[in-house]
Design a protein around this motif. Structure first.
Motif, PDB file in Angstrom:
ATOM      1  N   LYS B 195       6.698 -11.100  -7.887  1.00 36.07           N
ATOM      2  CA  LYS B 195       5.813 -11.140  -6.740  1.00 36.07           C
ATOM      3  C   LYS B 195       6.687 -11.019  -5.502  1.00 36.07           C
ATOM      4  O   LYS B 195       7.803 -11.503  -5.490  1.00 36.07           O
ATOM      5  CB  LYS B 195       5.101 -12.496  -6.736  1.00 36.07           C
ATOM      6  N   ALA B 231       4.213  -3.956   3.479  1.00 29.89           N
ATOM      7  CA  ALA B 231       3.843  -4.466   2.159  1.00 29.89           C
ATOM      8  C   ALA B 231       3.751  -3.330   1.161  1.00 29.89           C
ATOM      9  O   ALA B 231       4.194  -3.432   0.014  1.00 29.89           O
ATOM     10  CB  ALA B 231       2.516  -5.209   2.239  1.00 29.89           C
ATOM     11  N   ASN B 237       2.255  -8.192  -2.193  1.00 28.67           N
ATOM     12  CA  ASN B 237       0.799  -8.304  -2.134  1.00 28.67           C
ATOM     13  C   ASN B 237       0.330  -9.595  -1.477  1.00 28.67           C
ATOM     14  O   ASN B 237      -0.835  -9.943  -1.521  1.00 28.67           O
ATOM     15  CB  ASN B 237       0.162  -8.145  -3.521  1.00 28.67           C
ATOM     16  N   GLU B 238       1.267 -10.289  -0.853  1.00 29.17           N
ATOM     17  CA  GLU B 238       0.862 -11.482  -0.122  1.00 29.17           C
ATOM     18  C   GLU B 238       1.722 -11.604   1.125  1.00 29.17           C
ATOM     19  O   GLU B 238       2.899 -11.237   1.101  1.00 29.17           O
ATOM     20  CB  GLU B 238       1.025 -12.725  -0.994  1.00 29.17           C
ATOM     21  N   ASN B 269      -8.236  -6.758  -1.770  1.00 27.54           N
ATOM     22  CA  ASN B 269      -7.887  -6.024  -2.984  1.00 27.54           C
ATOM     23  C   ASN B 269      -8.192  -4.542  -2.831  1.00 27.54           C
ATOM     24  O   ASN B 269      -9.126  -4.164  -2.123  1.00 27.54           O
ATOM     25  CB  ASN B 269      -8.681  -6.581  -4.170  1.00 27.54           C
ATOM     26  N   ASN B 270      -7.438  -3.722  -3.493  1.00 27.33           N
ATOM     27  CA  ASN B 270      -7.652  -2.272  -3.511  1.00 27.33           C
ATOM     28  C   ASN B 270      -7.920  -1.710  -2.121  1.00 27.33           C
ATOM     29  O   ASN B 270      -8.968  -1.148  -1.830  1.00 27.33           O
ATOM     30  CB  ASN B 270      -8.816  -1.914  -4.444  1.00 27.33           C
ATOM     31  N   MET B 276      -3.237  -0.780  -4.020  1.00 28.08           N
ATOM     32  CA  MET B 276      -2.540  -1.828  -3.284  1.00 28.08           C
ATOM     33  C   MET B 276      -3.481  -2.970  -2.883  1.00 28.08           C
ATOM     34  O   MET B 276      -4.584  -2.749  -2.422  1.00 28.08           O
ATOM     35  CB  MET B 276      -1.937  -1.225  -2.021  1.00 28.08           C
ATOM     36  N   SER B 277      -2.978  -4.188  -3.103  1.00 27.70           N
ATOM     37  CA  SER B 277      -3.707  -5.364  -2.634  1.00 27.70           C
ATOM     38  C   SER B 277      -2.803  -6.140  -1.704  1.00 27.70           C
ATOM     39  O   SER B 277      -1.594  -6.233  -1.937  1.00 27.70           O
ATOM     40  CB  SER B 277      -4.097  -6.266  -3.809  1.00 27.70           C
ATOM     41  N   PHE B 278      -3.368  -6.663  -0.653  1.00 31.97           N
ATOM     42  CA  PHE B 278      -2.551  -7.462   0.265  1.00 31.97           C
ATOM     43  C   PHE B 278      -3.411  -8.540   0.916  1.00 31.97           C
ATOM     44  O   PHE B 278      -4.450  -8.253   1.503  1.00 31.97           O
ATOM     45  CB  PHE B 278      -1.917  -6.568   1.332  1.00 31.97           C
ATOM     46  N   HIS B 279      -2.963  -9.771   0.753  1.00 32.46           N
ATOM     47  CA  HIS B 279      -3.688 -10.893   1.353  1.00 32.46           C
ATOM     48  C   HIS B 279      -2.814 -11.521   2.415  1.00 32.46           C
ATOM     49  O   HIS B 279      -1.629 -11.759   2.198  1.00 32.46           O
ATOM     50  CB  HIS B 279      -4.051 -11.910   0.278  1.00 32.46           C
TER      51      HIS B 279
END
Lengths: 239, 574
Positions: B195, B231, B237-238, B269-270, B276-279
């Protein structure tokens, strides 16, 4: 199984040594009887690199590196003692003496204090920085132990042993900079602490007379810390 | 969200804006808010509504819009009417006159001339949207071309291409040290880890610096877009934005921006239909300067005490929660979208050989125009002070310019013609730092300035390592003694000794750079120290021994070395 690539060879003070890749410069020096001063580091506890006494010169690095937390590397060339390093070490020790109230002849740890030993080893007889003379408390509320903040050098050994070995995390810091203080729980009297197990490890890892057992004479207040590496090793083997 | 949908949003917003014939922009960044720009906005709203009612209702053709920082904070509150007229020091009582002037002759008594070097000499890349868009509306950012760089990266580029574009741009970290951004990104992208994290350092704490705050308050989506592109490039992804709690307005606007971006599927998400997911989340700093140091910042995000740890391992290898972590400053992330949009080559054309692009400075101190300016790297200090800054306030004599905050140094007049970039500042004994620039005139005492910064460093030292914890205390004590005109030549020697110790043995950047203000003033203003210790006078007339003299509390003959009582013991184990 240890692969060959995990063994590194290095030079310390122009002598050749080999070491495991996860060993620090200080580990190798200690195994081979090379003296590097240090006071926050203690075998069995995680290194923090706080006292800066173990700084050494490493060829190719423009900064001085702490021997306690710098891992060995292949072909490393380490110099542990130079005129400059010795000057810095003496300065740092002098700063420690000015910070609180260290008077060896009336201290319960006289004769077995790491600060005292280091000062003697580095030939410190005078301090040329101004003393602070802070007015600090002594907490004697615990049945068996006392903490005298006047002798504390904030090395964080008690904090680490309580957290990492005993798992109680009774000790921690309060405040920052020159106002920092080790505290039990939320700065409550040690004697009223509900998290303290009374194991006494903090007392035995304390390098000075800041933490001591009640009712012991100077000759009796010897600190035993051989148990630490064994404890960690045994836990690793049984986990 | 697809590029087409993004274009639709932009088109709809442009249509909405086109409905208004006139536009009044009110600065709503902290500088102007602190001098009642909210009252001005309310008065303008009321006035526009009243006129519309008087005209018999119907479509309103004048929009009163909240925008971010317009730069000239010294003239706040600032209001722009249409595209040409800028007004300064506006009060709510001026509202009728301003609304009256819409489409007509400007209100001459409030006009702030915009044909001056302060505006003409600037090169806006990071601040291109500041003062133009409403920071609380994502549509406005999209209409200004926002999030197209992200689309471009996600749609047409590989992570490697993004990184090489950033490398080609020559962008260097804007947090202070100037580490090449492309190299940092590439290290994190290659670091093995299950991660990865992207962290934005918005813990701006230098006294007198407010670049990051203004960017966050005026154009928060630009930072989000930069983080998203980062990212994508490093495979994280975070992410977290670590912003100091003392910036409530920036926090509020960031929260709004994150919510808006999530709603449009630009975060989560997506993203935009990609894999790609990024929070993204905010973490508020609790007021410790040292938390701007990356390892302390990470400890703080993890919920631990904010203290630095030795590096290596660097955060790029072992960062947040032990995982590879990319940490960049607000301004660095804010520079990313334009680089992707126009290409690295375009960015590399701006600036000097080794320092590319533009830099935002918070110009403060005794110049006529204080505020936020963005200039190409390589602009000289003279241009900064006398052209952009509009010269010394009250016609005073220039004495020094302080750059880099408590880690920087004071540069005298001999450096006025030096082009400002990372190398030149370092050579002169200062640093770029995050971009604070404090101009000082002949009423400033340089010893007192050094004492002020040392006071700051002493108070902000975390207390972990001995040289910084005790050393800053002693250096402050010595400087205080000198400014109280009780100092001696021996004190200066000791200051030099401690400076050397702190610089070389401290654990983190705070302690290592804490002596810089002292060293630079000792180097360039030695005669002032001399006047203090030899003649016991302050040439600038600042230091006054009647103020706060604490000689009475000191031990007798404090300059003599004190023998330590080491007792008679033989010493313990080592």
């Amino acid at each position: 199984m240890i692969r060959a690539s995990t063994i590194k060879t290095l030079k310390i003070d122009d002598r050749d040594f080999s070491a495991r890749h996860d060993e620090t410069i200080l580990d190798v020096a200690r195994q081979n009887g090379i003296f590097i001063p240090k006071i926050c580091d203690l075998k069995g506890l995680s290194p923090v690199g706080a006292c800066r006494l173990c700084l050494v010169e490493v060829k190719g690095s423009n900064r001085l590196l702490p021997a306690c937390s710098t891992l060995v590397e292949e072909g490393m060339e380490v110099t542990t003692t130079t005129e400059r390093l010795q000057r810095y070490r003496r300065n740092i020790l002098e700063l420690l003496f000015t910070e609180r109230n260290h008077v060896c002849s009336v201290c319960v740890s006289n004769g077995h204090c790491e600060l005292q030993t280091l000062a003697q080893k580095l030939d410190i007889t005078h301090v040329h920085f101004r003393y602070r003379y802070p007015n600090l408390d002594v907490d004697a509320s615990h049945d068996r132990f006392s903490v005298d903040h006047n002798r504390c050098i904030l090395c964080s050994r008690c904090v680490r042993v309580c957290d990492e070995i005993e798992g109680a995390h009774t000790w921690d810091f309060m405040g920052r900079g020159i106002e920092s203080l080790v505290i039990t729980d939320l700065a409550e009297p040690w004697g009223t602490s509900e998290t303290c197990t009374g194991c006494g490890k903090c007392v035995h890892v304390c390098p000075t007379g800041a933490l001591f057992e009640k009712g012991k004479s100077v000759a009796e207040m010897l600190k035993r810390r051989e148990f630490l590496p064994y404890l960690t090793q045994m836990r690793e083997e049984h986990s | 969200m697809s590029p087409e949908e993004l274009e639709q949003i932009a088109e709809a917003e442009r249509e909405r804006q086109a409905k208004f014939k006139h536009r009044i922009k009110v600065c709503m960044a902290a500088g102007c808010v602190s001098c009642q720009s909210e009252g001005v906005k309310a008065a303008l709203d009321k006035e526009v509504a009243a006129r519309q009612a008087a005209a018999g209702g119907g479509e309103c053709d004048c929009e009163v819009k909240c925008v971010g920082c317009m730069g000239l904070c010294a003239g706040g509150p600032l209001v722009a009417v249409g595209d040409s007229a800028l007004y300064q020091h506006v009060t709510p009582e001026d509202a009728p006159a301003l609304v009256e002037s819409v489409g007509g002759a400007p209100v001459s008594r409030l006009v702030c001339p915009t044909d001056v070097p302060f505006f003409q000499k600037q090169k806006k890349v990071v601040l291109e949207n500041c003062g133009n868009i409403d920071p609380e509306r994502i549509e406005d950012y999209i209409a200004a071309g926002g999030y197209t760089s992200l689309m471009q990266a996600l749609g047409d580029m590989t992570p490697l291409q993004v990184i090489s574009e950033i490398t080609r741009s020559g962008l260097r970290g804007r947090g202070g040290a100037g580490y090449p951004t492309g190299l940092k990104w590439s290290t994190v992208s290659k670091a093995p880890g299950e991660k990865k994290y992207v962290v934005c350092n918005a813990d701006e704490g230098d006294p007198g610096a407010f670049m990051d705050r203004s960017v966050l308050e005026s154009d928060p989506h630009r930072v989000l877009e930069g983080m998203l592109i980062a990212a994508f490039a490093v495979g994280a992804n975070e992410g977290y934005i670590y912003v100091r709690a003392e910036y409530p307005l920036a926090i509020k606007r960031l929260r709004i921006a994150i919510k808006q971006a999530e709603r449009l599927g630009l975060l989560g998400n997506n993203i935009c239909g990609s894999r790609m997911s990024f929070h993204l989340d905010l973490r508020l700093g609790a007021g410790a300067f040292v938390c701007g140091e990356e390892t302390a910042l990470l400890a703080s995000i993890e919920g631990r005490r904010g203290i630095p740890r030795p590096r290596p391992p660097y955060p790029a290898m072992e960062g947040l929660f032990g995982q590879p972590t990319l940490i960049n400053n607000v301004e660095t992330f804010a520079s990313i979208a334009p680089i992707i949009r126009h290409g690295g080559e375009w960015y590399a054309q701006i600036g000097t050989e080794k320092s590319k692009g533009t830099k935002v400075f918070a110009l403060a101190g005794s110049v006529n125009n204080t505020g936020l300016v963005e200039v190409a790297m390589g602009t000289t200090l003279r241009e900064m002070v006398y052209e952009i800054g509009g010269g010394m306030a009250e016609g005073r004599q220039f004495k020094a310019v302080q750059t880099g905050g408590p880690s920087g140094g004071c540069l005298p007049a001999q450096f006025l013609d030096m082009p400002v970039d990372y190398e030149n500042l370092a050579r002169a004994g200062s640093i770029m730092g995050s971009g604070g620039m404090i101009v000082m005139d002949d009423t400033a005492c340089m010893v007192d300035v050094a004492r002020f910064f040392m006071d700051f460093c002493m108070g902000e030292s975390c207390g972990k390592c001995v040289p910084c914890r005790v050393g800053t205390y002693h250096m402050h004590g010595l400087l205080k003694k000198i400014t109280q005109r009780r100092g001696s030549t021996a004190d200066i020697t000791q200051l030099e000794e401690l400076s050397d110790l702190l610089k070389n043995t401290s654990l983190c950047g705070l302690g290592q750079s804490a002596p810089n203000p002292v060293l630079s003033t000792l180097r360039y203003f030695a005669e002032e120290y001399k006047a203090h210790v030899e003649e016991h006078r302050c040439p600038a007339g600042v230091c006054n021994s009647e103020n706060g003299d604490d000689a009475a509390n000191e031990p007798p003959n404090p300059d003599a070395p004190v023998a330590i009582d080491l007792g008679s013991g033989k010493g313990g184990d080592q």
